[in-house]
Design a protein around this motif. Structure first.
Motif, PDB file in Angstrom:
ATOM      1  N   THR A   1      39.049  27.814  41.778  1.00 53.83           N
ATOM      2  CA  THR A   1      39.075  29.418  42.095  1.00 53.83           C
ATOM      3  C   THR A   1      39.365  29.201  39.998  1.00 53.83           C
ATOM      4  OG1 THR A   1      40.337  29.045  42.851  1.00 53.83           O
ATOM      5  CG2 THR A   1      38.164  29.511  43.762  1.00 53.83           C
TER       6      THR A   1
ATOM      7  N   ASP B   1      41.129  35.059  41.085  1.00 51.65           N
ATOM      8  CA  ASP B   1      42.284  35.168  42.713  1.00 51.65           C
ATOM      9  C   ASP B   1      43.164  36.380  42.875  1.00 51.65           C
ATOM     10  OD1 ASP B   1      41.805  32.437  43.378  1.00 51.65           O
ATOM     11  OD2 ASP B   1      43.728  31.441  42.172  1.00 51.65           O
TER      12      ASP B   1
ATOM     13  N   HIS C   1      43.205  38.554  45.944  1.00 51.37           N
ATOM     14  CA  HIS C   1      44.490  39.446  46.365  1.00 51.37           C
ATOM     15  C   HIS C   1      44.538  40.633  46.022  1.00 51.37           C
ATOM     16  CE1 HIS C   1      48.950  38.389  46.772  1.00 51.37           C
ATOM     17  NE2 HIS C   1      49.247  39.629  46.591  1.00 51.37           N
TER      18      HIS C   1
ATOM     19  N   ALA D   1      37.565  34.836  45.447  1.00 48.25           N
ATOM     20  CA  ALA D   1      37.447  34.316  43.832  1.00 48.25           C
ATOM     21  C   ALA D   1      36.104  33.628  43.947  1.00 48.25           C
ATOM     22  CB  ALA D   1      38.658  33.988  43.694  1.00 48.25           C
TER      23      ALA D   1
END
Length: 332
Positions: free
Chosen positions: A209, A251, A255, A263
């Motif tokens: 990712t 990512d 998040h 992702a």
């Protein structure tokens, strides 16, 4: 059900009615929850700018090894040339029980970064590393600058689009990306005939990712090309349009949305014996946010409810590269 990767036309999005925007947003939200990918049309990046940068990058990769080596990166976060990528390197994802391949990923890369400066040289080398432009071909910098100027513009529009899909103020992400960290990568995937063979488990780019908020990709269609992954379908070949850009979530956006969006896990297949002369060159724009942005995961129902902690944007990206930023910066 097969994977559906939507295509968003930015021109049509801007002029769409509220009902049309709601339908587009719903389709996009579903794809980003399930897979983390969509196609982008109507982006306004001229074909000659894309082709020009790709051609100049190809000329750079054709330079002798000792010339390219003058511009080699010295650490994971540097700008410059990176030879064949290390096997099982940073960001590579492996299935349980799967061993890392013993051979490197089959591609070379050239990285460029923005020219913003903080005024603190110790921070700048982590936030905005100095570029290593080859003096042998000044045309590469000119072509890259023309292309990345468009990428920054498109990235700002994508940030507005994503905020709208989440029901946030349109400037939610752009206001946190006024001097964003980003990396422009040109990746060359040599042909099977050029590399002479492929080791067991070796790929052009192993499963991974991306680390930032999202990535904008101009790719070429090939037998040994891009694959995405999701739980419903496993590995699949995404749709391709010669004038479309691919947007992959990274990512940091997973998040930021507290797990609502994912992702994209993706890879690039090994060169195939069925196309032994095939070589590909991808233009990959990794986008983040302002380096000191404190990424506060969005609260449910906008966020996914995973309960992730806040992180500092650039620090979190570098942490995954095994790099620690000097103390004295912000804390979440």
């Amino acid at each position: 059900m097969s994977t559906v990767i939507p295509s968003v036309d930015l021109g049509q999005w801007r002029s769409a009615s509220a009902d049309k925007r709601e339908r587009v947003a719903a389709d996009l939200d579903t794809a980003l929850r399930d897979t983390g990918m969509f196609l982008l049309d109507g982006h306004g990046v001229p074909r000659e700018v894309i082709d020009g940068f790709r051609a100049r990058a190809r000329e750079f990769f054709a330079l002798p090894h000792d010339v390219k080596a003058r511009y080699a990166v010295e650490s994971f976060h540097d700008s410059g040339w990176l030879e064949m990528h290390p096997a099982g390197g940073v960001g590579v994802l492996r299935e349980e029980g799967e061993e890392a391949p013993s051979a490197p990923d089959l591609h070379e890369s050239f990285y460029a970064s923005p020219t913003h400066r903080t005024g603190n040289p110790d921070l700048d080398r982590f936030y905005y590393p100095a570029n290593r432009w080859p003096s042998e071909m000044p045309e590469l910098k000119l072509a890259a600058d023309a292309y990345t100027g468009h990428m920054v513009r498109v990235a700002e529009t994508i940030n507005e689009l994503l905020a709208s899909v989440l029901g946030l103020p349109e400037d939610y992400f752009t206001s946190r990306a006024t001097k964003s960290t980003w990396t422009q990568n040109a990746s060359w995937y040599p042909s099977l005939n050029a590399v002479g063979g492929v080791a067991s488990g070796q790929l052009r780019n192993g499963p991974h990712t991306d680390l930032g908020t999202f990535t904008i990709l101009s790719r070429q269609l090939g037998v040994g090309g891009l694959q995405g992954w999701n739980e419903a379908d496993g590995w699949f070949a995404p749709p391709y349009g010669p004038d479309s850009l691919v947007v992959n979530l990274g990512d940091l956006m997973e998040h930021w949305t507290d797990g609502r969006w994912r992702a994209l896990k993706h890879r690039v297949l090994a060169p195939s014996p069925t196309a032994p002369d095939e070589e590909l060159l991808s233009l990959v724009f990794f986008y983040e946010s302002d380096p000191d942005t404190v990424v506060e995961p969005l609260v449910a129902p906008v966020g996914g409810g995973r309960g992730l902690p806040p992180v500092v944007a650039r620090h979190e990206v570098l942490r995954k590269l095994g790099v620690t930023v000097p103390t004295g910066g912000p804390t979440p």
